[in-house]
Every structure is written in C-alpha cells, then in structure tokens.
Design an enzyme around this catalytic site. Structure first.
Site, PDB file in Angstrom:
ATOM      1  N   HIS A 183      -6.670 -21.809 -12.832  1.00 30.82           N
ATOM      2  CA  HIS A 183      -7.234 -23.136 -13.090  1.00 30.82           C
ATOM      3  C   HIS A 183      -7.410 -23.896 -11.783  1.00 30.82           C
ATOM      4  O   HIS A 183      -6.493 -23.992 -10.979  1.00 30.82           O
ATOM      5  CB  HIS A 183      -6.307 -23.910 -14.033  1.00 30.82           C
TER       6      HIS A 183
ATOM      7  N   ASP B 265     -13.963 -25.899 -15.778  1.00 23.76           N
ATOM      8  CA  ASP B 265     -12.958 -26.961 -15.828  1.00 23.76           C
ATOM      9  C   ASP B 265     -13.522 -28.210 -16.517  1.00 23.76           C
ATOM     10  O   ASP B 265     -14.652 -28.599 -16.271  1.00 23.76           O
ATOM     11  CB  ASP B 265     -12.513 -27.313 -14.405  1.00 23.76           C
TER      12      ASP B 265
ATOM     13  N   TYR C 220     -21.246 -25.702   2.015  1.00 20.42           N
ATOM     14  CA  TYR C 220     -20.663 -24.605   2.795  1.00 20.42           C
ATOM     15  C   TYR C 220     -19.146 -24.776   2.928  1.00 20.42           C
ATOM     16  O   TYR C 220     -18.391 -23.812   2.793  1.00 20.42           O
ATOM     17  CB  TYR C 220     -21.269 -24.530   4.199  1.00 20.42           C
TER      18      TYR C 220
END
Length: 148
Positions: free
Chosen positions: A22, A68, A115
C-alpha cells in the site's frame, strides 16, 4: 498461462505487482521515457517491459492492481510541456481504463516532477506506446478482507 489473468502480464510484472505494498507507486511509461535509467533508482531496480499500447497495459495491470483511495494523487499523468491543461488522446484512453477500474481522475504532474516521482517508485513498466506523453503513475491501494 493462468486462468483469469491477462496473458500480457508476464511473470516479472506479476511478481512486482504482488510484491508492492500500500502506497507504493507503479509507473507505466511510453517508449521515449528514460525507463532503464529511472528504473535503476526504483525499489525493484530494473525496468519491466510489456510491448503493448499504454492503455492496454493499464487495463491488464488494473485488473489485478488496486488504486489507492486515501490520497488525491493516486493516479497521475505527465503533463505536456508548457501546456499543463492539454489532455492528449493517449491520456483520455488511460483515464477510461482508470474509470473502468473505479479509480480517480488523474492529476497532472510537470515533466521533471514526474521523473522525480518515478525514481521513487517501486517499479517502472515500459510499454510499446509510441505516442508522446504516454507516462502515468499509479499508487497501490489495498485489497479488503473477504466478508465473513
């Protein structure tokens, strides 16, 4: 082959998805993304590959990967440089896959910030997507217990 699992999910990808916990991030990147060098800085440390279009990869991944629901940035896309509000067809296709998985509206992330997030991810899957800005981040959610 396994029953019920999309055959484009190879053993290396399935291992990474299962190992993630998670809050871990998964990057699904286009062919132009510096996947190899970025992946060296991730938890997994090596790039994964599925040579299919980004939305097809997302469909397969999201069939086994919960997004999530506790954070606002669980689904994200790399923004077009100098055009952060622009939504390209590859992004629309990806949002449709996220919607089908009952995920949130994707947020935009500036290119270099994307990035940075990717380098902190658990893993990077480089796809065969050749359209520009086909780069996405998904934060792993939880699978609830079976009801008794």
């Amino acid at each position: 082959m396994l029953k019920g699992i999309d055959p484009i999910l190879n053993a290396d990808v399935l291992y990474a998805l299962r190992a993630m916990g998670h809050g871990d991030d998964l990057i699904i990147a286009d062919t132009n993304f510096p996947s190899d060098s970025v992946a060296r800085e991730t938890v997994l440390g090596e790039v994964l590959r599925i040579d299919r279009p980004a939305a097809e990869v997302a469909r397969a991944v999201l069939s086994v990967y919960p997004i999530d629901t506790f954070v606002d940035d669980a689904a994200a896309r790399m923004e077009v440089v100098d055009e952060p509000a622009t939504i390209l067809p590859v992004m629309e296709e990806m949002q449709a896959e996220v919607d089908a998985a009952h995920g949130p509206k994707m947020i935009g992330i500036e290119r270099f910030a994307f990035y940075d997030r990717a380098k902190k991810a658990y893993a990077v899957i480089q796809t065969g997507e050749r359209r520009f800005y086909g780069c996405f981040a998904f934060r792993k959610g939880v699978v609830p217990p079976d009801e008794t």
